[in-house]
Design a protein around this motif. Structure first.
Motif, PDB file in Angstrom:
ATOM      1  N   UNK A 223      14.455   4.543  -0.986  1.00 38.26           N
ATOM      2  CA  UNK A 223      14.582   3.255  -0.295  1.00 38.26           C
ATOM      3  C   UNK A 223      13.292   2.430  -0.327  1.00 38.26           C
ATOM      4  N   UNK A 224      12.677   2.385  -1.511  1.00 39.61           N
ATOM      5  CA  UNK A 224      11.538   1.510  -1.758  1.00 39.61           C
ATOM      6  C   UNK A 224      11.933   0.473  -2.803  1.00 39.61           C
ATOM      7  N   UNK A 225      11.268  -0.693  -2.806  1.00 36.86           N
ATOM      8  CA  UNK A 225      11.626  -1.744  -3.779  1.00 36.86           C
ATOM      9  C   UNK A 225      11.433  -1.279  -5.219  1.00 36.86           C
ATOM     10  N   UNK A 226      12.287  -1.776  -6.095  1.00 31.12           N
ATOM     11  CA  UNK A 226      12.171  -1.450  -7.523  1.00 31.12           C
ATOM     12  C   UNK A 226      10.879  -2.011  -8.104  1.00 31.12           C
ATOM     13  N   UNK A 227      10.474  -1.436  -9.216  1.00 28.86           N
ATOM     14  CA  UNK A 227       9.219  -1.806  -9.862  1.00 28.86           C
ATOM     15  C   UNK A 227       9.478  -2.807 -10.983  1.00 28.86           C
ATOM     16  N   UNK A 228       8.595  -3.793 -11.141  1.00 22.81           N
ATOM     17  CA  UNK A 228       8.740  -4.755 -12.232  1.00 22.81           C
ATOM     18  C   UNK A 228       8.236  -4.177 -13.547  1.00 22.81           C
ATOM     19  N   UNK A 229       8.560  -4.842 -14.623  1.00 26.22           N
ATOM     20  CA  UNK A 229       8.114  -4.396 -15.941  1.00 26.22           C
ATOM     21  C   UNK A 229       6.596  -4.463 -16.089  1.00 26.22           C
TER      22      UNK A 229
ATOM     23  N   UNK B 134       0.779  -1.228   0.000  1.00 25.69           N
ATOM     24  CA  UNK B 134       0.000   0.000   0.000  1.00 25.69           C
ATOM     25  C   UNK B 134       0.807   1.272   0.000  1.00 25.69           C
ATOM     26  N   UNK B 135       1.881   1.332   0.807  1.00 25.47           N
ATOM     27  CA  UNK B 135       2.645   2.575   0.904  1.00 25.47           C
ATOM     28  C   UNK B 135       3.289   2.925  -0.429  1.00 25.47           C
ATOM     29  N   UNK B 136       3.914   1.923  -1.063  1.00 30.12           N
ATOM     30  CA  UNK B 136       4.558   2.190  -2.346  1.00 30.12           C
ATOM     31  C   UNK B 136       3.526   2.569  -3.397  1.00 30.12           C
ATOM     32  N   UNK B 137       2.357   1.923  -3.364  1.00 32.98           N
ATOM     33  CA  UNK B 137       1.324   2.222  -4.362  1.00 32.98           C
ATOM     34  C   UNK B 137       0.784   3.641  -4.193  1.00 32.98           C
ATOM     35  N   UNK B 138       0.587   4.081  -2.964  1.00 37.78           N
ATOM     36  CA  UNK B 138       0.116   5.453  -2.720  1.00 37.78           C
ATOM     37  C   UNK B 138       1.146   6.475  -3.187  1.00 37.78           C
ATOM     38  N   UNK B 139       2.404   6.206  -2.875  1.00 40.50           N
ATOM     39  CA  UNK B 139       3.495   7.073  -3.309  1.00 40.50           C
ATOM     40  C   UNK B 139       3.522   7.157  -4.835  1.00 40.50           C
ATOM     41  N   UNK B 140       3.407   5.999  -5.490  1.00 39.23           N
ATOM     42  CA  UNK B 140       3.433   5.971  -6.944  1.00 39.23           C
ATOM     43  C   UNK B 140       2.222   6.659  -7.548  1.00 39.23           C
ATOM     44  N   UNK B 141       1.045   6.469  -6.947  1.00 40.35           N
ATOM     45  CA  UNK B 141      -0.145   7.128  -7.467  1.00 40.35           C
ATOM     46  C   UNK B 141       0.029   8.626  -7.540  1.00 40.35           C
ATOM     47  N   UNK B 142       0.700   9.184  -6.534  1.00 36.97           N
ATOM     48  CA  UNK B 142       0.934  10.634  -6.474  1.00 36.97           C
ATOM     49  C   UNK B 142       1.973  11.063  -7.510  1.00 36.97           C
ATOM     50  N   UNK B 143       3.152  10.478  -7.441  1.00 38.77           N
ATOM     51  CA  UNK B 143       4.220  11.013  -8.298  1.00 38.77           C
ATOM     52  C   UNK B 143       4.007  10.669  -9.771  1.00 38.77           C
ATOM     53  N   UNK B 144       3.423   9.505 -10.056  1.00 39.33           N
ATOM     54  CA  UNK B 144       3.248   9.142 -11.461  1.00 39.33           C
ATOM     55  C   UNK B 144       2.186  10.008 -12.116  1.00 39.33           C
ATOM     56  N   UNK B 145       1.164  10.401 -11.356  1.00 38.97           N
ATOM     57  CA  UNK B 145       0.203  11.366 -11.895  1.00 38.97           C
ATOM     58  C   UNK B 145       0.924  12.631 -12.335  1.00 38.97           C
ATOM     59  N   UNK B 146       1.845  13.111 -11.531  1.00 39.51           N
ATOM     60  CA  UNK B 146       2.573  14.334 -11.853  1.00 39.51           C
ATOM     61  C   UNK B 146       3.527  14.133 -13.030  1.00 39.51           C
TER      62      UNK B 146
ATOM     63  N   UNK C 270       9.134   2.775 -21.152  1.00 40.81           N
ATOM     64  CA  UNK C 270      10.294   1.983 -20.740  1.00 40.81           C
ATOM     65  C   UNK C 270      11.328   2.868 -20.054  1.00 40.81           C
ATOM     66  N   UNK C 271      11.638   4.005 -20.666  1.00 43.22           N
ATOM     67  CA  UNK C 271      12.625   4.902 -20.067  1.00 43.22           C
ATOM     68  C   UNK C 271      12.078   5.537 -18.801  1.00 43.22           C
ATOM     69  N   UNK C 272      10.772   5.837 -18.772  1.00 38.81           N
ATOM     70  CA  UNK C 272      10.174   6.392 -17.567  1.00 38.81           C
ATOM     71  C   UNK C 272      10.260   5.392 -16.425  1.00 38.81           C
ATOM     72  N   UNK C 273      10.046   4.121 -16.691  1.00 40.63           N
ATOM     73  CA  UNK C 273      10.170   3.101 -15.655  1.00 40.63           C
ATOM     74  C   UNK C 273      11.583   3.076 -15.089  1.00 40.63           C
ATOM     75  N   UNK C 274      12.573   3.211 -15.956  1.00 45.21           N
ATOM     76  CA  UNK C 274      13.955   3.254 -15.462  1.00 45.21           C
ATOM     77  C   UNK C 274      14.169   4.439 -14.532  1.00 45.21           C
ATOM     78  N   UNK C 275      13.616   5.582 -14.897  1.00 48.50           N
ATOM     79  CA  UNK C 275      13.736   6.755 -14.025  1.00 48.50           C
ATOM     80  C   UNK C 275      12.988   6.545 -12.705  1.00 48.50           C
ATOM     81  N   UNK C 276      11.813   5.937 -12.787  1.00 47.05           N
ATOM     82  CA  UNK C 276      11.060   5.664 -11.568  1.00 47.05           C
ATOM     83  C   UNK C 276      11.843   4.757 -10.630  1.00 47.05           C
ATOM     84  N   UNK C 277      12.532   3.793 -11.172  1.00 41.61           N
ATOM     85  CA  UNK C 277      13.305   2.901 -10.313  1.00 41.61           C
ATOM     86  C   UNK C 277      14.506   3.604  -9.694  1.00 41.61           C
ATOM     87  N   UNK C 278      15.017   4.630 -10.349  1.00 44.27           N
ATOM     88  CA  UNK C 278      16.043   5.449  -9.708  1.00 44.27           C
ATOM     89  C   UNK C 278      15.447   6.193  -8.514  1.00 44.27           C
ATOM     90  N   UNK C 279      14.213   6.674  -8.677  1.00 43.45           N
ATOM     91  CA  UNK C 279      13.529   7.325  -7.559  1.00 43.45           C
ATOM     92  C   UNK C 279      13.289   6.317  -6.442  1.00 43.45           C
TER      93      UNK C 279
END
Length: 228
Positions: A192-198, A101-113, A178-187
């Motif tokens: 200090x959150x787990x990386x995202x799968x494809x 849940x925590x990672x999903x909430x974080x992603x919902x916010x930043x990915x919208x932006x 694909x490139x955005x996912x790579x940037x997201x995984x840098x974030x």
């Protein structure tokens, strides 16, 4: 030091001000500081007395900072932002699982932006290059010196970071999932959150359509001047 971010709309913040390099830089300052030195936060009450879009360069810088802070306040309160971030959070949860849940909430916010920047970049061909060209005109040392006049505490990290931000050009990667996912995984690594799968590539693609469809709700005309 990495030129990445937690939750920003660099392009959306700067797009209406491309004729004013130091205003554009000011719109980026709060997010630059969130990357390099979170203790050097700028507050509206200390910046306000110095702000003037039509004034000298330091006044334009202050005006850009205030614009960013004001943008964040109304943007995060829009119905569109609440509804789209909720939908994005649910989409990530469907892929990553209900126990994340925590990672999903974080992603919902930043990915919208991030996807909002993606939509704006795609709508305005050539203006991302202009955004970077405009920022090439500012003096990083001058920006750091003035930010240190207004920040809660001084920083020595902003001056060296701005050229890195300009050379990295990570906004170029927003238009490709694909490139955005790579940037997201840098974030993800930075916070200090787990990386995202494809598997989340489908969420990014579907989210882009959603953000495009809800653009007017995310950027109401009465609040966001765009290029008008």
């Amino acid at each position: 030091m990495q030129p990445y971010h937690s939750a920003v709309n660099y392009f959306a913040h700067g797009l209406p001000w491309l004729d004013h390099p130091y205003v554009v830089a000011g719109t980026a300052v709060p997010d630059w500081l969130s990357v390099v030195d979170r203790q050097a936060r700028v507050r509206a009450r200390t910046v306000q007395p110095h702000a003037d879009v039509s004034g000298p360069e330091d006044a334009q810088l202050a005006a850009g900072i205030l614009q960013h802070l004001d943008d964040d306040q109304w943007f995060h309160g829009t119905r569109g932002f609440v509804e789209v971030t909720g939908a994005m959070t649910r989409s990530f949860r469907e892929v990553l699982g209900p126990g994340d849940g925590m990672r999903c909430s974080f992603l919902g916010h930043i990915v919208t932006e991030l996807l909002l920047d993606r939509v704006l970049i795609d709508q305005h061909p050539g203006l991302l290059d202009r955004y970077y060209d405009v920022l090439e005109q500012v003096e990083p040392e001058f920006i750091e010196a003035n930010v240190n006049r207004w920040a809660r505490q001084p920083t020595r990290q902003l001056d060296p970071f701005i050229p890195l931000f300009l050379s990295e050009r990570f906004l170029d990667d927003y238009s490709d999932s694909e490139r955005l996912l790579r940037r997201l995984n840098q974030v993800m690594r930075r916070v200090k959150l787990p990386s995202l799968p494809r598997d989340v590539l489908s969420v990014l693609d579907e989210g882009c359509v959603l953000v495009s469809d809800r653009q007017e709700d995310l950027l109401p005309a009465e609040q966001y001047p765009g290029l008008s």
